[in-house]
Write a protein that holds these residues in place. Structure first.
Motif, mmCIF file in Angstrom:
data_model
loop_
_atom_site.group_PDB
_atom_site.id
_atom_site.type_symbol
_atom_site.label_atom_id
_atom_site.label_comp_id
_atom_site.label_asym_id
_atom_site.label_seq_id
_atom_site.Cartn_x
_atom_site.Cartn_y
_atom_site.Cartn_z
ATOM 1 N N LYS A 26 0.822 -1.215 0.000
ATOM 2 C CA LYS A 26 0.000 0.000 0.000
ATOM 3 C C LYS A 26 0.856 1.264 0.000
ATOM 4 N N LYS A 27 0.179 2.418 -0.154
ATOM 5 C CA LYS A 27 0.840 3.722 -0.106
ATOM 6 C C LYS A 27 0.768 4.235 1.330
ATOM 7 N N HIS A 54 4.863 1.604 -1.011
ATOM 8 C CA HIS A 54 5.381 2.904 -1.443
ATOM 9 C C HIS A 54 5.283 3.844 -0.248
ATOM 10 N N TYR A 56 6.200 7.492 1.608
ATOM 11 C CA TYR A 56 6.538 8.896 1.395
ATOM 12 C C TYR A 56 6.697 9.553 2.757
ATOM 13 N N LEU A 93 -3.377 8.345 0.463
ATOM 14 C CA LEU A 93 -2.674 7.374 1.300
ATOM 15 C C LEU A 93 -3.624 6.293 1.782
#
Length: 182
Positions: A26-27, A54, A56, A93
């Motif tokens: 997942k993000k 991923h 961030y 997200l």
């Protein structure tokens, strides 16, 4: 020197394990202090656990003083959060990791600022559950009614933080400054 007979639990590994288990591929967003973000510790460990995730990261340096000083009106706190959480990398997200031990103190405002489908990973709650599991496995979980002594090892000390910590825990605490990144 670390005593191998004394279990040590950091805040990062339980959060990484929880996130990789609950949000595979997942993000994931991570907000933290400048020092934590520049270390890359959350992102590296998370991506090592699951190459498909991923991650961030975003440094959110104003949040710690906002929490520690506890003087800004709610509208100002929300405006600061919105400025950070509207950054392009934090859009769409699946989950957001609160990568600083202070941030759960703004949990309500953070949840209000994010879209309803973004899960907030509260590092304090995840770490507390990991600690309970560790204590049970080592048969160290306290069951006595006697008042515990609370010792905390922190990376930085300010009188304002001690005031907030005492307010949060409601009784006597002992803070010890430690070099946690070495």
């Amino acid at each position: 020197m670390v005593n191998p007979n004394i279990p040590v639990l950091n805040v990062i590994d339980p959060v990484i394990n929880h996130t990789a288990r609950e949000f595979p591929g997942k993000k994931i967003g991570i907000i933290a202090t400048k020092g934590t973000v520049s270390s890359g510790v959350y992102q590296k460990r998370l991506e090592n656990k699951d190459k498909q995730i991923h991650a961030y990261t975003l440094a959110t340096p104003l949040l710690v003083p906002v929490i520690e000083e506890d003087f800004m009106p709610r509208e100002v706190r929300l405006a600061i959060l919105q400025a950070y959480l509207k950054q392009p990398g934090l859009q769409n997200l699946d989950a957001l990791i609160l990568g600083c031990t202070h941030y759960p103190l703004m949990l309500k405002e953070i949840k209000e600022t994010l879209p309803g489908n973004t899960v907030v990973i509260d590092s304090a709650t995840v770490t507390a559950k990991a600690l309970e599991k560790l204590l049970v496995s080592k048969e160290l979980l306290r069951t006595a009614a006697r008042k515990p002594r609370r010792d905390f090892f922190i990376s930085d000390y300010t009188p304002a933080f001690e005031k907030i910590a005492r307010k949060f825990f409601g009784d006597e605490i002992h803070l010890h400054k430690a070099k946690i990144w070495e």
